[in-house]
Design a protein around this motif. Structure first.
Motif, mmCIF file in Angstrom:
data_model
loop_
_atom_site.group_PDB
_atom_site.id
_atom_site.type_symbol
_atom_site.label_atom_id
_atom_site.label_comp_id
_atom_site.label_asym_id
_atom_site.label_seq_id
_atom_site.Cartn_x
_atom_site.Cartn_y
_atom_site.Cartn_z
ATOM 1 N N HIS A 296 0.853 -1.242 -0.034
ATOM 2 C CA HIS A 296 0.031 -0.099 -0.151
ATOM 3 C C HIS A 296 0.800 1.341 0.024
ATOM 4 N N HIS A 297 1.931 1.215 -0.559
ATOM 5 C CA HIS A 297 2.990 2.405 -0.815
ATOM 6 C C HIS A 297 2.537 2.790 -2.284
ATOM 7 N N PRO A 298 2.336 4.435 -2.387
ATOM 8 C CA PRO A 298 1.953 4.887 -3.590
ATOM 9 C C PRO A 298 3.069 4.829 -4.474
ATOM 10 N N VAL A 299 3.017 4.104 -5.555
ATOM 11 C CA VAL A 299 3.996 4.063 -6.540
ATOM 12 C C VAL A 299 3.791 4.996 -7.777
ATOM 13 N N GLY A 300 2.752 5.609 -7.843
ATOM 14 C CA GLY A 300 2.425 6.516 -9.103
ATOM 15 C C GLY A 300 1.084 7.139 -8.855
ATOM 16 N N THR A 301 0.764 7.955 -9.780
ATOM 17 C CA THR A 301 -0.590 8.450 -9.996
ATOM 18 C C THR A 301 -1.198 8.526 -11.513
ATOM 19 N N CYS A 302 -2.460 8.365 -11.735
ATOM 20 C CA CYS A 302 -3.003 8.567 -12.799
ATOM 21 C C CYS A 302 -4.005 9.504 -12.851
ATOM 22 N N ARG A 303 -3.977 10.528 -13.818
ATOM 23 C CA ARG A 303 -5.042 11.526 -13.959
ATOM 24 C C ARG A 303 -6.325 11.081 -14.778
ATOM 25 N N LEU A 304 -7.474 11.427 -14.413
ATOM 26 C CA LEU A 304 -8.502 10.737 -15.067
ATOM 27 C C LEU A 304 -8.580 11.136 -16.630
ATOM 28 N N SER A 305 -7.963 12.156 -16.985
ATOM 29 C CA SER A 305 -7.766 12.569 -18.451
ATOM 30 C C SER A 305 -6.887 11.544 -19.229
ATOM 31 N N TRP A 306 -5.887 10.808 -18.419
ATOM 32 C CA TRP A 306 -5.099 9.887 -19.101
ATOM 33 C C TRP A 306 -5.950 8.421 -19.162
ATOM 34 N N ILE A 307 -6.833 8.290 -18.263
ATOM 35 C CA ILE A 307 -7.549 6.819 -18.282
ATOM 36 C C ILE A 307 -8.613 7.087 -19.464
ATOM 37 N N LEU A 308 -9.170 8.136 -19.397
ATOM 38 C CA LEU A 308 -10.012 8.182 -20.614
ATOM 39 C C LEU A 308 -9.817 8.064 -21.903
ATOM 40 N N ARG A 309 -8.453 8.620 -22.235
ATOM 41 C CA ARG A 309 -7.873 8.748 -23.418
ATOM 42 C C ARG A 309 -7.019 7.786 -23.835
ATOM 43 N N ASN A 310 -7.069 6.627 -23.259
ATOM 44 C CA ASN A 310 -6.286 5.391 -23.464
ATOM 45 C C ASN A 310 -7.250 4.190 -23.663
ATOM 46 N N PRO A 311 -6.733 3.195 -24.619
ATOM 47 C CA PRO A 311 -7.354 1.991 -24.739
ATOM 48 C C PRO A 311 -7.335 1.124 -23.808
ATOM 49 N N ARG A 312 -8.573 0.537 -23.420
ATOM 50 C CA ARG A 312 -8.988 -0.435 -22.258
ATOM 51 C C ARG A 312 -7.677 -1.380 -22.033
ATOM 52 N N SER A 313 -7.150 -1.798 -23.044
ATOM 53 C CA SER A 313 -6.176 -2.855 -22.818
ATOM 54 C C SER A 313 -4.850 -2.187 -22.132
ATOM 55 N N THR A 314 -4.522 -1.015 -22.212
ATOM 56 C CA THR A 314 -3.521 -0.424 -21.676
ATOM 57 C C THR A 314 -3.192 -0.492 -20.205
#
Length: 453
Positions: free
Chosen positions: A183-201
């Motif tokens: 449960h150590h943070p290793v990174g962050t994802c902005r919502l815009s990145w999630i919405l603009r990438n294919p589901r398989s990424t």
């Protein structure tokens, strides 16, 4: 009209609401206030006399909600909360984010706190008790517990499905935290990145691994500086073991920046909290102790003047011009002090550039000192037709401005090195130095020049 051109509630509107409450017409008061934004309703309570806030809260009914409490000035909120049953306060707290709920509960008396906590849902109670276990004005107090954290092995499609299927997740967030099995943070994802990438990424491919982590015990002022320096929208808060325990968002930081800036300015003046809703006794206590301290330092200047009593008697012009020397030095010291305290508060002034900063202020003092000294000398020389007196006051002003510049930097830096708040008492010492040294230099030069016997 409800709001004036400055977006403030008009006096006529406030009077209409209070008159409706006084007349017992709660329906009319509700009708007038119901369309307002929560922040404007909070302003209405702040504009209402203390003894009328309780009846107003009752008259407004469900308009008087948790969001209104969260927007209120601390002292006004205390008045309202003290008048409400523990069950009502608990109901408000359950509607708010943890940090806002803590802000309502933390200033209550210990018995009242226990009563409110006892009324809370066990999960909410545990979160608030955990927040209250951290020091005041620390990251642990202001962080939110509601966040979205996912493992790094997820794909974008799995993440989207997870967000849609789990309705108990928080509904307001800007980024998603990626954590490892510990449960150590290793990174962050902005919502815009999630919405603009294919589901398989894979999430691990689009996440940002560089992040600013906030220790749970970090002071809120330092947290605000981190947000400002790195232009953060939100940041993960970690405990001593590096585990993700919360998140701080920029909307909370905006309030902190304002609070800390106001606090430093008011401390420089010795005006305490400086809030017009602050209880009279607390305002009196905060101000009088610094005025008493100032009385003591003023006596030092008076003692110096007393040593030159005979000289002053022989040339009345000295008594006339003395306040000019002290006033100019005091204002110069205040200018330097304000710049230094701000630089310390924003981490611009550190051990590595202290000497350079002092030298900068001395150079500025030389330039301003010569300018003001020449003007003052010309004025005194022409008015009194005494150019020795003109030279004396010019020299005194120049040297006093130099002393003011040096003390305006050195004193707050010295207090900061001792882990004392430089905004609290620096002005007292700087004023004492500029007044005392101004009088000493002016009268000393007058005697040394033979202007007086």
């Amino acid at each position: 009209m409800v709001l004036d051109e400055d977006n403030r509630l008009t006096r006529d509107f406030v009077n209409r609401v209070l008159q409706a409450v006084e007349d017992g017409d709660n329906h009319e008061a509700y009708r007038l206030v119901e369309p307002l934004h929560e922040a404007d309703i909070a302003d209405l309570f702040e504009l209402t006399p203390s003894d009328e806030r309780g009846p107003l809260a009752i008259a407004l009914g469900d308009v008087m909600g948790a969001e209104v409490l969260a927007e209120m000035n601390d002292y006004v909120r205390e008045d309202i909360v003290d008048a409400l049953p523990a069950s009502v306060v608990a109901a408000f707290a359950e509607q708010l984010e943890t940090d806002d709920a803590v802000a309502i509960i933390e200033d209550m008396e210990e018995d009242d706190q226990r009563a409110v906590l006892a009324e809370l849902d066990p999960e909410d109670r545990a979160a608030i008790e955990d927040a209250l276990s951290y020091a005041e004005e620390s990251a642990g107090r202001i962080m939110q517990r509601d966040l979205v954290a996912v493992p790094e092995h997820m794909s974008v499609g799995q993440l989207i499905d997870y967000l849609r299927d789990h309705h108990d997740l928080t509904t307001e967030f800007w980024e998603i935290f990626v954590v490892n099995p510990q449960h150590h943070p290793v990174g962050t994802c902005r919502l815009s990145w999630i919405l603009r990438n294919p589901r398989s990424t894979p999430v691990s491919e689009i996440m940002q691994t560089e992040q600013t982590l906030i220790p749970v015990d970090m002071d809120q002022e330092e947290v605000a500086l981190r947000f400002q320096k790195y232009a953060l929208i939100s940041a993960a808060v970690v405990d001593g073991n590096g585990r993700l325990v919360g998140v701080i968002t920029v909307d909370d930081i905006v309030h902190i920046i304002q609070e800390e800036a106001d606090e430093d300015i008011l401390r420089l003046s010795g005006a305490g909290e400086g809030d017009i809703n602050e209880p009279l006794r607390e305002s009196y206590s905060a101000r009088v102790r610094w005025l008493i301290a100032n009385l003591g330092t003023a006596m030092v200047a008076s003692f110096i003047i007393a040593q030159f009593g005979a000289a002053i008697q022989t040339l009345v012009a000295l008594a006339v011009l003395m306040p000019i020397v002290a006033s100019i030095g005091g204002n110069a010291g205040t200018q330097t002090l304000a710049v230094t305290v701000r630089a310390l508060a924003t981490n611009q002034l550190t051990q590595s550039n202290t000497a350079r900063t002092i030298w900068r202020e001395v150079r500025i003092a030389v330039l301003t000192g010569f300018t003001v000294a020449i003007l003052a000398g010309l004025g005194a020389g022409l008015f009194y037709s005494n150019w020795i007196l003109a030279a004396v006051i010019s020299g005194a002003i120049l040297f006093n401005i130099l002393i003011a510049a040096f003390s305006g930097v050195a004193i707050p830096v010295f207090l900061d090195r001792l882990d004392q708040d430089p905004a609290v008492s620096s002005s007292i010492f700087v004023t004492m130095i500029t007044d005392s040294m101004g009088f000493l230099i002016f009268l000393g030069l007058a005697v040394a020049s033979g202007l007086v016997g």
